[in-house]
Design a protein around this motif. Sequence first.
Motif, short mmCIF file in Angstrom:
data_model
loop_
_atom_site.label_atom_id
_atom_site.label_comp_id
_atom_site.label_asym_id
_atom_site.label_seq_id
_atom_site.Cartn_x
_atom_site.Cartn_y
_atom_site.Cartn_z
N ARG A 1 0.81 -1.22 0.00
CA ARG A 1 0.00 0.00 0.00
C ARG A 1 0.85 1.28 0.00
N TRP A 2 2.08 1.21 0.53
CA TRP A 2 2.81 2.46 0.75
C TRP A 2 3.08 3.24 -0.55
N PRO A 3 3.28 2.61 -1.73
CA PRO A 3 3.43 3.44 -2.94
C PRO A 3 2.20 4.29 -3.24
N VAL A 4 1.02 3.80 -2.87
CA VAL A 4 -0.20 4.60 -3.05
C VAL A 4 -0.11 5.87 -2.21
N ASP A 5 0.35 5.72 -0.96
CA ASP A 5 0.50 6.89 -0.09
C ASP A 5 1.55 7.86 -0.63
N LEU A 6 2.65 7.31 -1.17
CA LEU A 6 3.67 8.16 -1.78
C LEU A 6 3.10 8.96 -2.94
N MET A 7 2.35 8.30 -3.81
CA MET A 7 1.76 9.00 -4.96
C MET A 7 0.73 10.03 -4.51
#
Length: 224
Positions: free
Chosen positions: A97-103
Amino acid sequence: MSDRPGWDAIERALAPLYPETEPTRWRAEHPWSLGGPDALDGVSAYPRTDPVPHWHYVGYGMTELYEKEWDDPEESGWGFEFTFRLARAARDTAAPRWPVDLMQNLAHYVYQSGEWFTPGHTVKTNGPLAPELADSAIRAAGFVVDPELGPIDTPFGRVSFLQIVGLTMPEYRTARGGKLLAMLAGLADRLPLYVTDMHRATLVPEPKPQATWPSWGGGLRGRA
């Protein structure tokens, strides 16, 4: 007629790459349009096995997805959507999930500041890109044109795909001053499709200090 023609145009651009692949999808819980913090309406992550196993994340929300709201008829919204490629083990079936938060964080910055990213820009993060990977050397990012997704025309204007690439701090310092694209071109054999591997070591030595002169202006482009 579709009620999300801009979104559908992005889906059509992805179809040749993933004709039979169902991605993991996230939809915004608190969308920006309703006063929430989520600048992107959604993110999809497609599993890949070539040229190395990775997840290909694609965002929806930097461009006009549902109707034409911006004045520029040639360009949709900010003119680009974020993508990101994260290395994975071949056995991994759950996209992190963390790449979603980064984006979402990068998109929030653009919407809030009115400044945006283009190929060649770099940004330093406050710690590793993945907060749970405290020991990761990947603590900055650069931006390139997604190597598999060219610009597309949508009912609301042109859209490009801007890929986020994780960098170590020596790579970040080497890339500053407009040198990112040349640096990444030289590392292309070791970074296929510019996939971000959060466990890799730096691929360049620490650059030598250089004399600097005071400068004014510059930075990210602003948009009225």
